[in-house]
Design a protein around this motif. Structure first.
Motif, PDB file in Angstrom:
ATOM      1  N   PHE A   1     -98.111 -52.145 -61.404  1.00  0.00           N
ATOM      2  CA  PHE A   1     -99.452 -52.591 -61.036  1.00  0.00           C
ATOM      3  C   PHE A   1    -100.473 -51.871 -61.916  1.00  0.00           C
ATOM      4  O   PHE A   1    -100.152 -50.860 -62.531  1.00  0.00           O
ATOM      5  N   ARG A   2    -101.715 -52.396 -61.929  1.00  0.00           N
ATOM      6  CA  ARG A   2    -102.793 -51.640 -62.575  1.00  0.00           C
ATOM      7  C   ARG A   2    -103.297 -50.642 -61.533  1.00  0.00           C
ATOM      8  O   ARG A   2    -103.893 -51.040 -60.520  1.00  0.00           O
ATOM      9  N   THR A   3    -103.012 -49.375 -61.764  1.00  0.00           N
ATOM     10  CA  THR A   3    -103.273 -48.360 -60.743  1.00  0.00           C
ATOM     11  C   THR A   3    -104.383 -47.411 -61.175  1.00  0.00           C
ATOM     12  O   THR A   3    -104.701 -47.310 -62.359  1.00  0.00           O
ATOM     13  N   GLU A   4    -104.926 -46.718 -60.195  1.00  0.00           N
ATOM     14  CA  GLU A   4    -105.901 -45.661 -60.491  1.00  0.00           C
ATOM     15  C   GLU A   4    -105.739 -44.563 -59.453  1.00  0.00           C
ATOM     16  O   GLU A   4    -105.665 -44.840 -58.262  1.00  0.00           O
ATOM     17  N   TYR A   5    -105.692 -43.328 -59.947  1.00  0.00           N
ATOM     18  CA  TYR A   5    -105.626 -42.167 -59.049  1.00  0.00           C
ATOM     19  C   TYR A   5    -107.036 -41.586 -58.942  1.00  0.00           C
ATOM     20  O   TYR A   5    -107.729 -41.450 -59.944  1.00  0.00           O
ATOM     21  N   ASP A   6    -107.459 -41.261 -57.726  1.00  0.00           N
ATOM     22  CA  ASP A   6    -108.805 -40.684 -57.572  1.00  0.00           C
ATOM     23  C   ASP A   6    -108.804 -39.668 -56.437  1.00  0.00           C
ATOM     24  O   ASP A   6    -108.442 -39.989 -55.300  1.00  0.00           O
TER      25      ASP A   6
END
Ligand code: GAP
Length: 441
Positions: A376-381
């Motif tokens: 998936f297109r992921t983002e960690y924040d």
């Protein structure tokens, strides 16, 4: 009935809100902004370029990769200037221009409301035809013999390669050649943010058919193209197909439709779909002296194929996707702004958020993000409070967030939060990928 003033204002503010969100979150910015900008050119930020690439990928997938009858090309932006003489652009690619005699501002004649400039009363000059092609010079000498144009459409790069494609592939009419690329037009009045630009990108298909079948294919492509916008998640009631009237049609066109979207500033063109006859191939055949006919050995006939052309804008599609996705909702006593982007184009599909910045939450969340990243297109924040991070993901259109909390270490589970319903479900870590796949695909 006349439009009531209030909705008109509300519609105007929707554009302003969207442009402000685009800047705040990094979808698009005015080009060269620190120097006061440059009219008709915008730059795409990290989320904008992701959304743009997803839109282009979706077009290429549906128009080229999923079909047997279409191949792609990527032609140069600069072309032999004779191309633009043959195509008619040097002679006819013009808009009528008037100038206010008092302040010397220039306008498109069809966009002024009378013989005088409304703001200073200055009289307008007679309209003259203004050519929209940008000019530059090729090589070290700058004179009329070295003048070239920046292409105002990608289509001509396809027509001049028609014989190359016939000779290097096994394509036979009906077949198409597709291209995505930059185009440039010196628009007299660019505006509405990224709607009317001087530098923009097109997604064009030239579909070559036996002459007798042209209208059948026009019908086919108008339906296909409408379907594509629906698949991007655009609401049906905001889209329409509008047939061109007789006096709107170019003299060579047999028929044309616009796919229109109901923008905040009114129904406007998203894409043009035209039956162009053999106008382009005939013009290039005559001007170049090269044979561009096709010999059909089944019926033993030689003919110049006719063309049906669906021509879409990347920037306009992106603006449409954003406008259509923009929602404001009242959640308890707070207003929530949410972009309900279709998962196929959302810049981020899954956000991975540790509930707090404490270990072991961070390490677990980062490990999960790395595991999900290939799929998936992921983002960690892990910045700010969880509430603020949800708001941010809502505003950039992320369909799902995975939250890692203090329980995760004990129950080996995490929470999936849905952007649209704001519902939360607990899912074992081993089933996370599958649970997300089911929701996103
Ligand atoms: N080859 C045919 C052609 O270029 P067009 O209707 O002039 O047809 C096709 O352009 C599409 O390109 C438009 O429907 C629009 O989406 C996009 N487009 C054209 N001019 C544009 C501009 N100045 N700014 C942004 N997009 C533009």
């Amino acid at each position: 009935m006349a439009t009531a003033p209030l909705p008109e204002r509300a519609r105007q503010t929707l554009m302003e809100k969207l442009v402000s969100l685009a800047k705040r979150r990094g979808f698009f910015f005015q080009s060269s902004e620190i120097y006061g900008g440059i009219q008709g050119v915008w730059d795409y930020g990290p989320l904008g370029v992701a959304l743009r690439n997803n839109i282009k990928r979706s077009w290429w997938r549906s128009m080229v990769e999923l079909r047997d009858d279409v191949v792609g090309i990527d032609a140069g932006i600069l072309m032999n200037p004779r191309v633009w003489v043959a195509s008619g652009h040097v002679q006819n690619f013009t808009d009528p221009l008037v100038e206010c005699k008092k302040c010397h501002q220039r306008f498109r004649a069809d966009q002024v409301s009378g013989p005088r400039h409304e703001s200073d009363g200055g009289e307008f000059t007679e309209a003259r035809q203004f050519n929209l092609m940008f000019k530059t010079f090729m090589g070290p000498a700058e004179d009329s013999s070295t003048q070239v144009y920046l292409r105002p459409e990608t289509a001509q790069g396809i027509f001049v390669n028609f014989a190359n494609i016939l000779n290097s592939t096994r394509m036979r009419p009906p077949f198409g050649i597709a291209q995505i690329g930059k185009a440039f037009r010196n628009e007299i009045t660019p505006g509405n943010s990224i709607f009317r630009l001087r530098e923009f990108e097109q997604m064009e298909l030239e579909y070559f058919v036996p002459p007798a079948d042209e209208m059948k294919w026009l019908d086919y492509w108008k339906e296909q193209r409408l379907e594509w916008y629906l698949a991007l998640g655009i609401k049906r009631e905001h889209l329409r197909l509008r047939a061109h009237g007789k006096n709107e049609l170019a003299h060579y066109a047999r028929g044309a439709f616009d796919v229109e979207y109901e923008f905040p500033f009114g129904w406007s063109e998203l894409e043009g779909i035209a039956a162009r006859g053999d106008y382009d191939l005939d013009a290039h055949q005559k001007a170049s002296g090269k044979d561009l006919t096709y010999f059909d050995d089944l019926i033993r006939e030689r003919y110049l194929p006719h063309v049906v052309e669906p021509s879409a804008g990347v920037d306009r599609s992106l603006l449409t996707v954003l406008i259509d996705a923009y929602h404001e909702e009242q959640v308890r006593d707070e207003q929530r702004v949410v972009l309900k982007l279709h998962p196929s184009v959302a810049p981020v599909q899954v956000a991975i958020l540790p509930l707090s910045r404490k270990e072991p939450l961070i390490a677990t969340a980062q490990a999960i993000e790395h595991e999900l990243r290939p799929f998936f297109r992921t983002e960690y924040d892990d910045t700010q409070s969880i509430g603020k991070r949800y708001r941010r993901q809502d505003e950039i259109g992320t369909p799902y967030a995975v939250t890692i909390d203090f329980e995760t270490a004990n129950d080996q589970s995490a929470t999936i939060r849905s952007r649209d319903e704001m519902s939360q479900v607990r899912v074992p870590l081993t089933q996370l990928k599958q649970a997300l796949q089911e929701r996103l695909h």
